[in-house]
Motif scaffolding. Sequence first.
Motif, PDB file in Angstrom:
ATOM      1  N   LYS A   1      -9.579  13.222   3.894  1.00 23.26           N
ATOM      2  CA  LYS A   1      -8.537  12.441   4.539  1.00 23.26           C
ATOM      3  C   LYS A   1      -7.204  12.921   4.013  1.00 23.26           C
ATOM      4  O   LYS A   1      -7.106  13.438   2.918  1.00 23.26           O
TER       5      LYS A   1
ATOM      6  N   ARG B   1      -5.009   5.077  10.697  1.00 25.81           N
ATOM      7  CA  ARG B   1      -6.114   4.445  10.005  1.00 25.81           C
ATOM      8  C   ARG B   1      -6.347   3.005  10.454  1.00 25.81           C
ATOM      9  O   ARG B   1      -7.471   2.561  10.558  1.00 25.81           O
TER      10      ARG B   1
ATOM     11  N   PHE C   1      -6.892  12.687  -1.083  1.00 24.63           N
ATOM     12  CA  PHE C   1      -6.129  11.521  -0.631  1.00 24.63           C
ATOM     13  C   PHE C   1      -6.296  10.375  -1.622  1.00 24.63           C
ATOM     14  O   PHE C   1      -7.390  10.137  -2.140  1.00 24.63           O
TER      15      PHE C   1
ATOM     16  N   ALA D   1      -2.398   9.067   7.968  1.00 24.65           N
ATOM     17  CA  ALA D   1      -2.715   7.698   7.553  1.00 24.65           C
ATOM     18  C   ALA D   1      -2.280   6.646   8.557  1.00 24.65           C
ATOM     19  O   ALA D   1      -2.828   5.569   8.591  1.00 24.65           O
TER      20      ALA D   1
ATOM     21  N   ALA E   1      -2.827  11.874   3.847  1.00 25.72           N
ATOM     22  CA  ALA E   1      -1.792  10.860   4.060  1.00 25.72           C
ATOM     23  C   ALA E   1      -0.976  11.169   5.300  1.00 25.72           C
ATOM     24  O   ALA E   1      -0.351  10.290   5.868  1.00 25.72           O
TER      25      ALA E   1
ATOM     26  N   GLU F   1       0.833  -1.209   0.000  1.00 30.66           N
ATOM     27  CA  GLU F   1       0.000   0.000   0.000  1.00 30.66           C
ATOM     28  C   GLU F   1       0.864   1.254   0.000  1.00 30.66           C
ATOM     29  O   GLU F   1       1.888   1.313   0.666  1.00 30.66           O
TER      30      GLU F   1
ATOM     31  N   ARG G   1      -3.207   0.158  -3.702  1.00 31.88           N
ATOM     32  CA  ARG G   1      -3.017  -1.147  -3.082  1.00 31.88           C
ATOM     33  C   ARG G   1      -2.624  -2.169  -4.143  1.00 31.88           C
ATOM     34  O   ARG G   1      -3.067  -2.065  -5.288  1.00 31.88           O
TER      35      ARG G   1
ATOM     36  N   ALA H   1       0.087   5.403   0.525  1.00 30.99           N
ATOM     37  CA  ALA H   1      -0.889   6.438   0.879  1.00 30.99           C
ATOM     38  C   ALA H   1      -0.280   7.793   0.531  1.00 30.99           C
ATOM     39  O   ALA H   1       0.826   8.104   0.963  1.00 30.99           O
TER      40      ALA H   1
ATOM     41  N   ALA I   1      -5.208   6.177  -2.082  1.00 29.83           N
ATOM     42  CA  ALA I   1      -4.613   4.945  -1.567  1.00 29.83           C
ATOM     43  C   ALA I   1      -4.414   3.987  -2.733  1.00 29.83           C
ATOM     44  O   ALA I   1      -5.356   3.689  -3.462  1.00 29.83           O
TER      45      ALA I   1
END
Length: 94
Positions: free
Chosen positions: A76, A84, A41, A81, A78, A32, A45, A34, A43
């Motif tokens: 949101k 989270r 934001f 993060a 990073a 991942e 993956r 971020a 993300a």
Amino acid sequence: MDEKTGNKLVLTDRRLLFLEGVEHVGTFNENEIALDTNMGFLALRGQGLHITQLNLEEGKMVVEGVIASLEFIENKSAKGARSRGKGMLSRIMK
């Protein structure tokens, strides 16, 4: 970045991702990444993710690896993060 540049993502064969508009990279590992973009934001993956190029002055980044998902999340950052993965109660009780 002084001027707000465009936000651009180019994904090739789910293995090579070019990003423009990157402002900050928070956490990253092989599964991942971020980051904050000028549109919010993001993300990333997948598996075997590696940042091969990063230039925050120009807002550009290149990621290689098997990319499974790209998720934009509103409200949101990073920079926060790391919290989270914790439960709601642990975040409230800080």
